[in-house]
Design an enzyme around this catalytic site. Sequence first.
Site, PDB file in Angstrom:
ATOM      1  N   LYS A  41       0.840  -1.194   0.000  1.00  0.00           N
ATOM      2  CA  LYS A  41       0.000   0.000   0.000  1.00  0.00           C
ATOM      3  C   LYS A  41       0.878   1.249   0.000  1.00  0.00           C
ATOM      4  CE  LYS A  41      -3.576   1.991   3.100  1.00  0.00           C
ATOM      5  NZ  LYS A  41      -4.340   1.689   4.332  1.00  0.00           N
ATOM      6  N   SER A  56      -9.085   2.265   4.058  1.00  0.00           N
ATOM      7  CA  SER A  56      -8.190   2.957   3.147  1.00  0.00           C
ATOM      8  C   SER A  56      -7.313   2.027   2.310  1.00  0.00           C
ATOM      9  CB  SER A  56      -7.291   3.905   3.933  1.00  0.00           C
ATOM     10  OG  SER A  56      -6.478   3.178   4.864  1.00  0.00           O
ATOM     11  N   SER A 102      -9.497  -0.190   8.074  1.00  0.00           N
ATOM     12  CA  SER A 102      -8.973   0.005   6.725  1.00  0.00           C
ATOM     13  C   SER A 102      -8.485  -1.250   6.025  1.00  0.00           C
ATOM     14  CB  SER A 102      -7.847   1.047   6.736  1.00  0.00           C
ATOM     15  OG  SER A 102      -8.376   2.325   6.951  1.00  0.00           O
TER      16      SER A 102
END
Length: 482
Positions: free
Chosen positions: A72, A150, A174
């Site tokens: 990520k 996220s 997330s």
Amino acid sequence: MKDYDEYDATGLAELVATGQVTPRELVEAAISRIEERNPKINALSWTQFDAALAAAERPVSGPFAGVPFLAKDAGAAMRGEPHQFGCRVLREAGYVAENDSYLGIRFREAGFISLGRTTTPEFATSAVTESSATGITRNPWDLDRITGGSSGGAGAVVAARIIPAAHGNDGAGSIRIPAAATGCVGLKSTRARVSNGPDAGEIWQGFAHQGSLTRSVRDTAAILDAISGPFPGDPYVCPPPARPFVQEVGAPTGRLRIGVMTSLPGFDTHADCVTAVEDTVRMLEALGHEVVEAEPDAYGRWIDMLPVFTDLIASYVAADLKFIEMLAGRTVDITEFDSANQHYAGIGQHVTTADFIEAIDVLQRWGRDVASWWHEGNPEILLTPTIAGPAARIGELDIDLNDPEASLHRHYSFFPYTPAFNVSGQPAISLPMHRNAEGLPIGVQFVSAYGRDDVLIRLASQLEAAYPWDAHRPAWIAEPSA
């Protein structure tokens, strides 16, 4: 490698270990899928194909030797690679990480080959993976819907079978939110199971935890084994597991007592999410577990904690303004942030030091109240919806600066079930146990006591074996081209 899509990360690693495929063949298969599928979902913020191909030619070792991977764009920093937190200012400045994170090192030592980074909303503060830096990331199951956030880019690439597992992190849901929205397995492990060093001892007062999104429980377990454990200087550590987590896969669960809760005061839960839990209850009972209704009082007080939680996150976003200025090497105006963070930063600039400390104390006290339910003779596991509805349509949860309070509450209402366990530090996992009439995946969440990731992995693997979920895939990727 035409059947690449059929394998999880463990399966691909076994093919490499037995000489049936080479790491280069796997990397080439992943690259072809990125080129073919990512234009539809926009889930990558940066790629490094040449470096990945070069890495595939070098000797590899580790439990995932030669397996393609994506981290990520927030966490798992690697020196010299872009690490821009979904922030347009850092993207325009061309910022790259100045040192390796412990997590990045462990992914590399596990044998994963990095092809780049997945998208995240700016500063990972949103349940919608959309930013002015990288645009909108779309759900492979319905391109007009969000992936959650996220770690939404991670969920998208796994659901689209670009790679079988990807890095994610979880500060209020997330990992679990995109896992539920995209049909993945998403474990938020126990606080301090995975180190945030060396740049941070803890993130968001220990609420944010590192992990992965996968298609299989065995991948989740094996990746947790590869990345867990303390590093020198960590502010605290969690109890070590009794044995490797991968050994919990397929291990007997015994007859578990599982509490179930399908509503939270102050929030509405979509019927599809209630049905997902009810279906799971029937599966659990068929497996011999005892399921009872549960009403953890402290968990139900999340609505009262929201203003305090907002103040805390807003304070961090306000501090990010100075951090971004330092990294970008110039003055940055608050209006250069995306709308959600403009709102948070505006709030944070008016939170006093006393307010900030009070917010920490209030939330930590509440987190202890939440965790205490598991130590008062209550069920060993709590089952809830992961999110309060199917993946929202693009634009539905955006923060409107003309009406920020109402839009922020609408945003929070999408994921009321997940943040409590970031505050309490307990492990929680989202499993893709259901699909609604439109074919959208609907996740359910299981939570265990602090440190008992092993129990969740055992139960998750039992459910996966009895009710396999990996046969499902978005229709448009059903026939890989290579």
